[in-house]
Design an enzyme around this catalytic site. Sequence first.
Site, mmCIF file in Angstrom:
data_model
loop_
_atom_site.group_PDB
_atom_site.id
_atom_site.type_symbol
_atom_site.label_atom_id
_atom_site.label_comp_id
_atom_site.label_asym_id
_atom_site.label_seq_id
_atom_site.Cartn_x
_atom_site.Cartn_y
_atom_site.Cartn_z
ATOM 1 N N ASP A 93 16.796 7.112 7.930
ATOM 2 C CA ASP A 93 17.921 6.188 7.962
ATOM 3 C C ASP A 93 19.226 6.982 7.824
ATOM 4 O OD1 ASP A 93 18.023 6.868 5.302
ATOM 5 O OD2 ASP A 93 17.383 4.926 4.553
ATOM 6 N N ASP A 267 10.345 -1.545 7.950
ATOM 7 C CA ASP A 267 10.128 -0.629 6.833
ATOM 8 C C ASP A 267 10.571 -1.310 5.558
ATOM 9 O OD1 ASP A 267 12.675 0.908 5.404
ATOM 10 O OD2 ASP A 267 13.197 -0.097 7.273
ATOM 11 N N CYS A 305 -11.112 -6.606 1.513
ATOM 12 C CA CYS A 305 -10.442 -5.349 1.883
ATOM 13 C C CYS A 305 -11.442 -4.195 1.819
ATOM 14 C CB CYS A 305 -9.276 -5.091 0.934
ATOM 15 S SG CYS A 305 -8.370 -3.552 1.253
ATOM 16 N N CYS A 307 -10.341 -0.897 1.899
ATOM 17 C CA CYS A 307 -9.599 0.333 1.626
ATOM 18 C C CYS A 307 -10.330 1.168 0.574
ATOM 19 C CB CYS A 307 -8.168 0.023 1.173
ATOM 20 S SG CYS A 307 -8.000 -0.505 -0.557
ATOM 21 N N CYS A 310 -10.429 -0.519 -2.913
ATOM 22 C CA CYS A 310 -11.327 -1.673 -3.055
ATOM 23 C C CYS A 310 -12.799 -1.298 -2.900
ATOM 24 C CB CYS A 310 -10.928 -2.753 -2.053
ATOM 25 S SG CYS A 310 -9.332 -3.527 -2.446
ATOM 26 N N HIS A 336 -3.663 0.703 -1.888
ATOM 27 C CA HIS A 336 -4.103 -0.626 -1.440
ATOM 28 C C HIS A 336 -2.984 -1.394 -0.740
ATOM 29 C CE1 HIS A 336 -5.931 -4.620 -1.412
ATOM 30 N NE2 HIS A 336 -4.765 -5.037 -1.888
#
Length: 377
Positions: A93, A267, A305, A307, A310, A336
């Site tokens: 940015d 974002d 989930c 991931c 998890c 997560h």
Amino acid sequence: MAVRYELIKTCKQSGARLGKLHTPHGTIDTPVFMPVGTQATVKSMSPEEVKELGAQIILSNTYHLFLRPGHELVQQAGGLHSFMNWDRAILTDSGGFQVFSLSENRKITEEGVQFRSHLNGDKLFISPEKAMEIQNALGSDIMMAFDECPPYPAEYEYIKASTERTSRWAERCLKSHNRPEDQALFGIVQGGMHEELRRQSAADLTSLDFPGYAIGGLSVGEPKDIMFRVLDFTVPFLPQHKPRYLMGVGSPDALLEGAIRGIDMFDCVLPTRIARNGTVMTSQGRLVIRNAKYMNDFTPLDPNCDCYTCKNYTRAYIRHLHKADEIFGVRLTTYHNLYFLVQLMKRVRQAIMEDRLLDFRDEFFDQYGLHDNTKGF
């Protein structure tokens, strides 16, 4: 051009766009959520973990890297990619938002902004030319033009003068950008909540033919319904064949509503920030892992989930880590949350491909508990 947008499909049900953003460090499927690595790191995550969870591109912050360690040092290291060991795309940015939100005693002139560092009080100055010098040194794939992000609410005349100055600064940014062959410079549409100012800002910037356009000045405290209304009348002013980036937005409802309105890139620090406080996003809604009711809960954060967190750890264990202020707990909730949003955008892209994004939104909101999507996350 350093960056090229390829429109793959428009959802017949919603008008959302499925696309590919081609950059010097890989092709990105859009719509996409970009994790924020403010100081050349996504907080508590290694670059390898950020790649593992599926992030295609990350964002770093010009203001913070200018203050510490300094853009000259990053340039000596071979640029941000080499410095932080990240071989996928990076967006930086402009630093404008931080200059106006973090620094004290700032003075805005046509030339630029004089301000004091929030770290040590040093008097500093950033102009459009300086913002380009910093970002050219950082070597990001996508750079942002230096702009002013006015506060909400603000008087109409202030917003008008600020927006007109942002347009003049954008032209100066283009003139001083010295690496267009491998760094794309995006313009930022401002204008507050006013349709006529947004239209004029978009006209000014599209006349300069940037390779991409961001919508700035939203998610600054205004109600969600106002943000969505501004998107409704702003997005049509932007070119169809170039990427559209909504800055600073990362709640699940805003990602879905933004995609429906034709946004390609998002974002936000939200997923990492709330993770540090023990708050996670799940398919059933928000969960605060520090709550006592999870003390003896040996199920995953989200049963739907897959991931790393998890698959391997329970709510009881993660609660213990957060209550004990153990760093590993923050790492698990951060992983997560980022995975959740990356996967959400993957499902959004699939729903666009199947011409059913509005149906997907309604199903997601119902399961997530966002029956009134104007109330936010």
